[in-house]
Design a protein around this motif. Structure first.
Motif, PDB file in Angstrom:
ATOM      1  N   GLU A 107     -11.802  14.134 -46.412  1.00 18.82           N
ATOM      2  CA  GLU A 107     -11.949  14.667 -45.057  1.00 18.82           C
ATOM      3  C   GLU A 107     -13.280  14.220 -44.478  1.00 18.82           C
ATOM      4  OE1 GLU A 107     -11.874  18.961 -42.640  1.00 18.82           O
ATOM      5  OE2 GLU A 107     -12.244  18.881 -44.798  1.00 18.82           O
ATOM      6  N   VAL A 108     -13.249  13.744 -43.249  1.00 16.18           N
ATOM      7  CA  VAL A 108     -14.466  13.394 -42.518  1.00 16.18           C
ATOM      8  C   VAL A 108     -14.683  14.459 -41.449  1.00 16.18           C
ATOM      9  CG1 VAL A 108     -15.583  11.705 -41.022  1.00 16.18           C
ATOM     10  CG2 VAL A 108     -14.220  10.932 -42.960  1.00 16.18           C
ATOM     11  N   VAL A 109     -15.855  15.104 -41.486  1.00 16.44           N
ATOM     12  CA  VAL A 109     -16.170  16.185 -40.554  1.00 16.44           C
ATOM     13  C   VAL A 109     -17.303  15.756 -39.631  1.00 16.44           C
ATOM     14  CG1 VAL A 109     -15.411  17.946 -42.180  1.00 16.44           C
ATOM     15  CG2 VAL A 109     -17.791  17.238 -42.178  1.00 16.44           C
ATOM     16  N   GLU A 110     -17.460  16.506 -38.553  1.00 13.97           N
ATOM     17  CA  GLU A 110     -18.508  16.211 -37.582  1.00 13.97           C
ATOM     18  C   GLU A 110     -19.886  16.496 -38.167  1.00 13.97           C
ATOM     19  OE1 GLU A 110     -17.386  16.588 -32.967  1.00 13.97           O
ATOM     20  OE2 GLU A 110     -17.218  18.457 -34.071  1.00 13.97           O
ATOM     21  N   SER A 111     -20.854  15.684 -37.741  1.00 15.89           N
ATOM     22  CA  SER A 111     -22.222  15.913 -38.155  1.00 15.89           C
ATOM     23  C   SER A 111     -22.816  17.076 -37.361  1.00 15.89           C
ATOM     24  CB  SER A 111     -23.062  14.649 -37.943  1.00 15.89           C
ATOM     25  OG  SER A 111     -23.102  14.307 -36.560  1.00 15.89           O
ATOM     26  N   GLN A 112     -23.904  17.649 -37.888  1.00 16.81           N
ATOM     27  CA  GLN A 112     -24.543  18.783 -37.231  1.00 16.81           C
ATOM     28  C   GLN A 112     -25.116  18.378 -35.888  1.00 16.81           C
ATOM     29  OE1 GLN A 112     -24.387  21.908 -38.422  1.00 16.81           O
ATOM     30  NE2 GLN A 112     -25.323  22.579 -36.512  1.00 16.81           N
ATOM     31  N   SER A 113     -25.640  17.153 -35.784  1.00 19.86           N
ATOM     32  CA  SER A 113     -26.187  16.684 -34.511  1.00 19.86           C
ATOM     33  C   SER A 113     -25.107  16.594 -33.446  1.00 19.86           C
ATOM     34  CB  SER A 113     -26.855  15.321 -34.699  1.00 19.86           C
ATOM     35  OG  SER A 113     -25.914  14.364 -35.181  1.00 19.86           O
ATOM     36  N   ALA A 114     -23.919  16.138 -33.854  1.00 21.21           N
ATOM     37  CA  ALA A 114     -22.818  16.076 -32.888  1.00 21.21           C
ATOM     38  C   ALA A 114     -22.400  17.467 -32.444  1.00 21.21           C
ATOM     39  CB  ALA A 114     -21.630  15.341 -33.503  1.00 21.21           C
ATOM     40  N   LEU A 115     -22.397  18.416 -33.394  1.00 18.82           N
ATOM     41  CA  LEU A 115     -22.058  19.789 -33.039  1.00 18.82           C
ATOM     42  C   LEU A 115     -23.104  20.379 -32.096  1.00 18.82           C
ATOM     43  CD1 LEU A 115     -20.844  21.173 -36.492  1.00 18.82           C
ATOM     44  CD2 LEU A 115     -19.433  20.665 -34.494  1.00 18.82           C
ATOM     45  N   ASP A 116     -24.413  20.111 -32.369  1.00 18.11           N
ATOM     46  CA  ASP A 116     -25.468  20.614 -31.499  1.00 18.11           C
ATOM     47  C   ASP A 116     -25.358  20.020 -30.106  1.00 18.11           C
ATOM     48  OD1 ASP A 116     -26.384  22.060 -33.628  1.00 18.11           O
ATOM     49  OD2 ASP A 116     -27.943  20.621 -34.179  1.00 18.11           O
ATOM     50  N   THR A 117     -25.078  18.721 -30.030  1.00 20.36           N
ATOM     51  CA  THR A 117     -24.924  18.077 -28.729  1.00 20.36           C
ATOM     52  C   THR A 117     -23.757  18.671 -27.966  1.00 20.36           C
ATOM     53  OG1 THR A 117     -25.833  16.021 -29.626  1.00 20.36           O
ATOM     54  CG2 THR A 117     -24.599  15.870 -27.578  1.00 20.36           C
ATOM     55  N   ARG A 118     -22.659  18.890 -28.661  1.00 18.68           N
ATOM     56  CA  ARG A 118     -21.494  19.478 -27.995  1.00 18.68           C
ATOM     57  C   ARG A 118     -21.787  20.897 -27.534  1.00 18.68           C
ATOM     58  NH1 ARG A 118     -15.758  19.021 -30.894  1.00 18.68           N
ATOM     59  NH2 ARG A 118     -16.273  16.841 -30.448  1.00 18.68           N
ATOM     60  N   THR A 119     -22.542  21.665 -28.359  1.00 17.84           N
ATOM     61  CA  THR A 119     -22.886  23.029 -27.975  1.00 17.84           C
ATOM     62  C   THR A 119     -23.775  23.047 -26.737  1.00 17.84           C
ATOM     63  OG1 THR A 119     -22.730  23.740 -30.289  1.00 17.84           O
ATOM     64  CG2 THR A 119     -23.942  25.163 -28.786  1.00 17.84           C
ATOM     65  N   LEU A 120     -24.795  22.164 -26.732  1.00 18.96           N
ATOM     66  CA  LEU A 120     -25.679  22.092 -25.571  1.00 18.96           C
ATOM     67  C   LEU A 120     -24.921  21.668 -24.325  1.00 18.96           C
ATOM     68  CD1 LEU A 120     -28.873  20.461 -27.147  1.00 18.96           C
ATOM     69  CD2 LEU A 120     -28.578  22.829 -26.407  1.00 18.96           C
ATOM     70  N   PHE A 121     -24.027  20.722 -24.475  1.00 14.80           N
ATOM     71  CA  PHE A 121     -23.245  20.262 -23.326  1.00 14.80           C
ATOM     72  C   PHE A 121     -22.348  21.382 -22.808  1.00 14.80           C
ATOM     73  CE2 PHE A 121     -19.557  17.975 -21.491  1.00 14.80           C
ATOM     74  CZ  PHE A 121     -20.219  17.297 -20.487  1.00 14.80           C
ATOM     75  N   GLY A 122     -21.756  22.141 -23.743  1.00 13.89           N
ATOM     76  CA  GLY A 122     -20.911  23.265 -23.325  1.00 13.89           C
ATOM     77  C   GLY A 122     -21.720  24.319 -22.592  1.00 13.89           C
ATOM     78  N   ARG A 123     -22.929  24.613 -23.093  1.00 18.09           N
ATOM     79  CA  ARG A 123     -23.777  25.583 -22.407  1.00 18.09           C
ATOM     80  C   ARG A 123     -24.192  25.085 -21.040  1.00 18.09           C
ATOM     81  NH1 ARG A 123     -27.795  27.480 -27.394  1.00 18.09           N
ATOM     82  NH2 ARG A 123     -26.177  28.567 -28.619  1.00 18.09           N
ATOM     83  N   PHE A 124     -24.500  23.800 -20.927  1.00 12.85           N
ATOM     84  CA  PHE A 124     -24.878  23.227 -19.634  1.00 12.85           C
ATOM     85  C   PHE A 124     -23.735  23.352 -18.639  1.00 12.85           C
ATOM     86  CE2 PHE A 124     -24.782  19.480 -16.836  1.00 12.85           C
ATOM     87  CZ  PHE A 124     -25.957  19.693 -16.124  1.00 12.85           C
ATOM     88  N   LEU A 125     -22.515  23.055 -19.092  1.00 14.38           N
ATOM     89  CA  LEU A 125     -21.362  23.198 -18.201  1.00 14.38           C
ATOM     90  C   LEU A 125     -21.168  24.649 -17.781  1.00 14.38           C
ATOM     91  CD1 LEU A 125     -18.694  20.798 -19.772  1.00 14.38           C
ATOM     92  CD2 LEU A 125     -20.061  20.436 -17.725  1.00 14.38           C
ATOM     93  N   THR A 126     -21.368  25.578 -18.724  1.00 15.83           N
ATOM     94  CA  THR A 126     -21.200  26.994 -18.394  1.00 15.83           C
ATOM     95  C   THR A 126     -22.209  27.452 -17.351  1.00 15.83           C
ATOM     96  OG1 THR A 126     -20.364  27.427 -20.626  1.00 15.83           O
ATOM     97  CG2 THR A 126     -21.123  29.312 -19.364  1.00 15.83           C
ATOM     98  N   VAL A 127     -23.494  27.081 -17.563  1.00 12.52           N
ATOM     99  CA  VAL A 127     -24.542  27.458 -16.607  1.00 12.52           C
ATOM    100  C   VAL A 127     -24.282  26.819 -15.244  1.00 12.52           C
ATOM    101  CG1 VAL A 127     -26.999  27.279 -16.096  1.00 12.52           C
ATOM    102  CG2 VAL A 127     -26.242  27.868 -18.397  1.00 12.52           C
ATOM    103  N   SER A 128     -23.870  25.551 -15.247  1.00 11.16           N
ATOM    104  CA  SER A 128     -23.587  24.864 -13.988  1.00 11.16           C
ATOM    105  C   SER A 128     -22.429  25.537 -13.253  1.00 11.16           C
ATOM    106  CB  SER A 128     -23.258  23.393 -14.249  1.00 11.16           C
ATOM    107  OG  SER A 128     -24.348  22.745 -14.878  1.00 11.16           O
ATOM    108  N   PHE A 129     -21.407  25.917 -13.993  1.00  9.78           N
ATOM    109  CA  PHE A 129     -20.257  26.571 -13.367  1.00  9.78           C
ATOM    110  C   PHE A 129     -20.639  27.922 -12.783  1.00  9.78           C
ATOM    111  CE2 PHE A 129     -16.434  29.283 -13.763  1.00  9.78           C
ATOM    112  CZ  PHE A 129     -15.597  28.597 -12.886  1.00  9.78           C
ATOM    113  N   LEU A 130     -21.441  28.696 -13.538  1.00 12.08           N
ATOM    114  CA  LEU A 130     -21.887  29.984 -13.029  1.00 12.08           C
ATOM    115  C   LEU A 130     -22.782  29.818 -11.802  1.00 12.08           C
ATOM    116  CD1 LEU A 130     -22.662  31.881 -16.365  1.00 12.08           C
ATOM    117  CD2 LEU A 130     -20.685  32.163 -14.859  1.00 12.08           C
ATOM    118  N   GLY A 131     -23.649  28.799 -11.836  1.00  9.89           N
ATOM    119  CA  GLY A 131     -24.491  28.527 -10.676  1.00  9.89           C
ATOM    120  C   GLY A 131     -23.678  28.155  -9.453  1.00  9.89           C
ATOM    121  N   LEU A 132     -22.645  27.351  -9.658  1.00  9.25           N
ATOM    122  CA  LEU A 132     -21.780  26.972  -8.539  1.00  9.25           C
ATOM    123  C   LEU A 132     -21.051  28.186  -7.975  1.00  9.25           C
ATOM    124  CD1 LEU A 132     -20.510  24.745  -6.809  1.00  9.25           C
ATOM    125  CD2 LEU A 132     -18.786  24.436  -8.588  1.00  9.25           C
TER     126      LEU A 132
END
Length: 254
Positions: free
Chosen positions: A173-198
Motif C-alpha cells: 500500500e502506498v499512502v500519502e505523505s504527511q506534507s501532502a496531508l498538511d498541504t491539503r489541510t491548509l488548502f481546505g482551511r483556506f477554502l473554508t475561510v474564503s467561503f465564510l468571508g464571501l
C-alpha cells in the motif's frame, strides 16, 4: 453356439476397450511428468525460451522492510529493504544486480514505476549467508492505493551460470505523505475561510440594501404625512396673515 460366440466377442471388445483406455491414461501421465520435469529445469537455472532466468535451488532468501513492517509505504520517502541470502550449494554465488518495480494490481504487465538498478557484486560463498541492501523511492505523485511490488536479484555461480530469484512479489500500500496531508489541510482551511468571508460580504451587502430601502420608505411616508396635514387647506381662501403663517410653516418644515 452362436449366442456363446457373440458373448465372447462382446467380452473381448470390452477387454480391448479397457486396455486402450489404460494405455491412453499411461501416456497422458507420462506426458504430464515430462512437462513437470521441463518446468522444473526452467525454474532452477535453465534459461527459458523467452529469455527469463530461473532461480537456483541452492539459493534461499528472506526479505524484510525494517522501517515499514506493515508494507504500507509513504509516497516520496526512501524505502530500505534487507534481503537475507543463503547459499546451500557447493559453489559460490556472485550477486550482480538488484532491481524492483511497482505494477498495477489489475494488470501486472502494466509497470507504474521502475526503480533504480543496484549492482552490489557481493560474493556469497558455498554454505554461507549474507545480507543484501536495496533502497527505492516511490514517486511523490503516486496515487495512494494498492500496488504490486516486485523485487529481483540476479546472480551467477562459479561456473558463470546465471540465475534470478524473485525475493518479493506481493501487494503493498502506498499512502500519502504527511506534507501532502498538511498541504491539503491548509488548502481546505483556506477554502473554508474564503467561503465564510464571501458569505459575510454578501450578507453585509444585502443588509445595507435592505436598510437603505427601509430608510427611503420611512422618508417617503414622512413626506406624505407632512403633505397630508395641509390637504384640508386646498381650495380654502385664508386671510393674508394666516396664509403667510401657513407658508412660513411650510418653509420651516421643508
Amino acid at each position: 453356439r452362436f449366442p456363446r460366440a457373440g458373448a465372447a466377442m462382446r467380452s473381448s471388445r470390452v477387454w480391448f476397450a479397457l486396455l486402450l483406455l489404460g494405455l491412453l491414461a499411461f501416456a497422458a501421465a507420462d506426458e504430464a511428468e515430462k512437462e513437470e520435469d521441463d518446468d522444473t529445469d526452467v525454474a532452477y537455472g535453465e534459461e527459458a525460451e523467452d529469455g527469463v532466468l530461473g532461480e537456483s535451488e541452492f539459493a534461499q532468501t528472506i526479505t524484510l522492510f525494517p522501517d515499514f513492517p506493515d508494507k504500507s509505504f509513504t509516497q516520496g520517502e526512501f524505502i530500505d529493504v534487507l534481503c537475507g541470502f543463503t547459499n546451500t550449494g557447493d559453489k559460490s554465488f556472485n550477486i550482480t544486480l538488484i532491481k524492483g518495480s511497482l505494477n498495477s494490481p489489475f494488470d501486472y504487465r502494466m509497470h507504474i514505476q521502475n526503480f533504480s538498478d543496484y549492482s552490489p557484486y557481493t560474493e556469497i560463498k558455498k554454505g554461507d549467508q549474507g545480507t543484501l541492501f536495496y533502497r527505492f523511492y516511490p514517486d511523490p505523485n503516486l496515487e495512494p492505493r494498492d500496488y504490486i511490488l516486485t523485487l529481483l536479484v540476479d546472480y551467477i555461480d562459479a561456473d558463470k551460470e546465471e540465475y534470478r530469484t524473485v525475493i518479493f512479489n506481493s501487494t503493498v500500500e502506498v499512502v500519502e505523505s504527511q506534507s501532502a496531508l498538511d498541504t491539503r489541510t491548509l488548502f481546505g482551511r483556506f477554502l473554508t475561510v474564503s467561503f465564510l468571508g464571501l458569505l459575510g460580504f454578501v450578507g453585509f451587502q444585502l443588509f445595507k440594501r435592505v436598510t437603505k430601502k427601509k430608510g427611503r420608505a420611512a422618508n417617503e411616508a414622512s413626506n406624505k404625512a407632512v403633505r397630508g396635514n395641509d390637504e384640508w387647506l386646498d381650495g380654502v381662501e385664508l386671510p393674508k396673515g394666516d396664509a403667510q403663517r401657513s407658508n412660513s410653516g411650510k418653509k420651516k418644515r421643508t
